[in-house]
Design a protein around this motif. Structure first.
Motif, PDB file in Angstrom:
ATOM      1  N   ALA A  25       0.833  -1.206   0.000  1.00  0.00           N
ATOM      2  CA  ALA A  25       0.000   0.000   0.000  1.00  0.00           C
ATOM      3  C   ALA A  25       0.869   1.258   0.000  1.00  0.00           C
ATOM      4  O   ALA A  25       0.584   2.229  -0.714  1.00  0.00           O
ATOM      5  N   ALA A  26       1.936   1.244   0.784  1.00  0.00           N
ATOM      6  CA  ALA A  26       2.834   2.396   0.836  1.00  0.00           C
ATOM      7  C   ALA A  26       3.565   2.596  -0.485  1.00  0.00           C
ATOM      8  O   ALA A  26       3.724   3.721  -0.958  1.00  0.00           O
ATOM      9  N   ILE A  27       4.002   1.500  -1.093  1.00  0.00           N
ATOM     10  CA  ILE A  27       4.692   1.596  -2.385  1.00  0.00           C
ATOM     11  C   ILE A  27       3.741   2.139  -3.454  1.00  0.00           C
ATOM     12  O   ILE A  27       4.107   3.020  -4.243  1.00  0.00           O
ATOM     13  N   GLY A  28       2.519   1.630  -3.478  1.00  0.00           N
ATOM     14  CA  GLY A  28       1.532   2.111  -4.451  1.00  0.00           C
ATOM     15  C   GLY A  28       1.226   3.589  -4.276  1.00  0.00           C
ATOM     16  O   GLY A  28       1.118   4.333  -5.255  1.00  0.00           O
ATOM     17  N   ALA A  29       1.098   4.022  -3.025  1.00  0.00           N
ATOM     18  CA  ALA A  29       0.833   5.441  -2.769  1.00  0.00           C
ATOM     19  C   ALA A  29       2.013   6.304  -3.208  1.00  0.00           C
ATOM     20  O   ALA A  29       1.832   7.372  -3.799  1.00  0.00           O
ATOM     21  N   GLY A  30       3.215   5.838  -2.933  1.00  0.00           N
ATOM     22  CA  GLY A  30       4.397   6.598  -3.342  1.00  0.00           C
ATOM     23  C   GLY A  30       4.494   6.738  -4.850  1.00  0.00           C
ATOM     24  O   GLY A  30       4.798   7.818  -5.372  1.00  0.00           O
TER      25      GLY A  30
END
Length: 80
Positions: A25-30
């Motif tokens: 989720a963090a990678i996708g948001a970044g």
């Protein structure tokens, strides 16, 4: 004895899955916010007269992406 080992293994796998889910989720948001920022900078360089409107739209889109990423991370940790 074996059921205790299987329960511990299942709990460990659940925590591993939650960590992987939150990380994705963090990678996708970044990636999403980086793409928004890059495209907004390109648009501002091409048409500086609409910079304020583009900046406002960029901030709204980035906030929505952050909200979805936070929601995904919370759901990943609730699944433990």
């Amino acid at each position: 004895m074996i059921s205790l080992i299987l329960a511990a293994e299942a709990a460990g796998l659940a925590k591993l899955g939650a960590g992987i889910g939150a990380g994705l989720a963090a990678i996708g948001a970044g990636l999403g916010i980086g793409k928004i920022g890059g495209q907004a900078m390109d648009a501002m360089a091409r048409q500086p007269e609409v910079m304020n409107k583009l900046f406002t739209n960029m901030i709204v889109a980035a906030a929505l992406i952050e909200g979805v990423a936070l929601f995904a991370a919370v759901i990943a940790f609730l699944c433990v």
